[in-house]
Design an enzyme around this catalytic site. Structure first.
Site, PDB file in Angstrom:
ATOM      1  N   CYS A  88     -33.963  22.563 -30.730  1.00 46.25           N
ATOM      2  CA  CYS A  88     -33.274  21.781 -31.761  1.00 46.25           C
ATOM      3  C   CYS A  88     -31.917  21.265 -31.277  1.00 46.25           C
ATOM      4  CB  CYS A  88     -33.129  22.572 -33.052  1.00 46.25           C
ATOM      5  SG  CYS A  88     -32.265  24.147 -32.889  1.00 46.25           S
ATOM      6  N   HIS A 164     -29.696  26.520 -36.655  1.00 42.67           N
ATOM      7  CA  HIS A 164     -30.393  25.248 -36.492  1.00 42.67           C
ATOM      8  C   HIS A 164     -29.376  24.122 -36.354  1.00 42.67           C
ATOM      9  CE1 HIS A 164     -33.546  22.327 -36.784  1.00 42.67           C
ATOM     10  NE2 HIS A 164     -33.148  21.860 -37.951  1.00 42.67           N
TER      11      HIS A 164
END
Length: 342
Positions: A88, A164
């Protein structure tokens, strides 16, 4: 967070890591700067700002849709779904770079990848990224050496802290949030100055967490400060040269009013020289920063385990390992008993 396709490593959220990663992918004149404030003046001082990367604690699917609005489809936005575990960070970087290709020189690797994948749907773009050896190799060049390797890759549980990365980027006069775990980009609306508007959007997202949660990280993808500052110095040198010629001409003029003009021009030259010195100092700071990035990244990548092993082995052979271990234990106990200073 995504299927385990491609075996991508975790990388650290660090401006030096991200800057070198971007450079190694071939993009030119781009760096990453860590932000400690979301106010408009701070962001504008870093212009050009191509996009922001936001790191936060992922709370599961229920938190992945902010109240700003549903995902949307836009042919102007390059959006790829994340199907790669641990990727990510790189995907958030690419979300900025590939949407700002008019302002950033992407280089051969990223230009080829964008051209190949731009007409694919978001899930196939994510798959294309999985299979891009050049990007994966750059990403995995930041893998940390591990003393013990394990093939046991258990999925994260509710008790694990999972973080994230997402991106915020302006495209076509609108502010978009790009999160590879969603079905599409989130449109935060029309914006005439996205750096004025993005702070409120991020603050709103942060407010969804408890007041005790402070583990956020915000990074700006900006133009290379060294190049920008050097260009300003070049422009200033040209202005100083013009004023020096003007000053020389005035000194040859015997008119009374020329003396006042001489003083005025000399004052301007002094001010410009002072500003120039400030810019040169800022260039030195940036050069020192990049030198530190190179050193830190080299240390991150270097495998110190063999050296440590040989050191411990040598101490054991000389009989000094056990006494040193006991001494370290006693020192640790002593420190634990000492009162903490507030």
């Amino acid at each position: 967070m995504g299927s385990d396709n491609g075996n991508w490593c975790l990388i650290e959220s660090d401006p030096g890591v991200f800057t070198e990663l971007i450079q190694n992918m071939g993009a030119k004149d781009v760096q990453v700067e860590e932000l400690y404030s979301l106010d408009s003046d701070t962001l504008h001082a870093l212009a050009p700002v191509h996009g922001l990367i936001f790191l936060f604690k992922w709370q599961g699917a229920s938190s992945s849709e902010p109240p700003a609005g549903p995902t949307t489809e836009s042919e102007h936005v390059y959006f790829a779904q994340q199907i790669i575990q641990n990727a990510c960070a790189t995907q958030a970087i690419l979300s900025v770079l590939l949407n700002r290709s008019d302002d950033i020189e992407l280089g051969e690797t990223l230009n080829n990848f964008r051209s190949f994948s731009v007409d694919l749907p978001p899930d196939m773009r994510g798959l294309a990224l999985t299979n891009c050896d050049q990007i994966r190799e750059v990403h995995n060049s930041f893998v940390r050496p591990e003393a013990f390797l394990s093939d046991d890759k258990r999925p994260a549980t509710k008790d694990d802290d999972v973080f994230h990365f997402i991106s915020y980027v302006p495209v076509g006069g609108r502010l978009y949030e790009l999160d590879g775990l969603k079905n599409g980009p989130v449109d935060h609306g029309e914006t005439s100055d996205w750096l004025n508007d993005v702070g409120e959007v991020i603050q709103k997202r942060m407010s969804e967490y408890s007041q005790s949660e402070i583990r956020f990280n915000l990074l700006a993808v900006i133009g290379d400060r060294r190049k920008i500052l050097t260009q300003k110095i070049t422009t200033m040198d040209a202005d100083i040269s013009k004023l020096l010629k003007r000053l020389e001409a005035l000194r040859l003029d015997d008119h009374a009013d020329s003396h006042d003009e001489v003083s005025r021009v000399e004052s301007q030259i002094g001010m410009l020289n002072s500003e120039r010195a400030g810019l040169e100092h800022m260039v030195e700071i940036e050069n020192d920063k990049f030198a530190k990035y190179r050193t830190d990244n080299a240390l991150r990548k270097h495998n110190f385990i063999p050296m440590v092993y040989q050191l411990l082995r040598g101490m054991a052979m000389k009989g000094s390992l056990e006494p040193a271990t006991e001494q370290a234990k006693e020192l640790g106990k002593k420190r634990a008993r000492q009162p903490r200073q507030e």
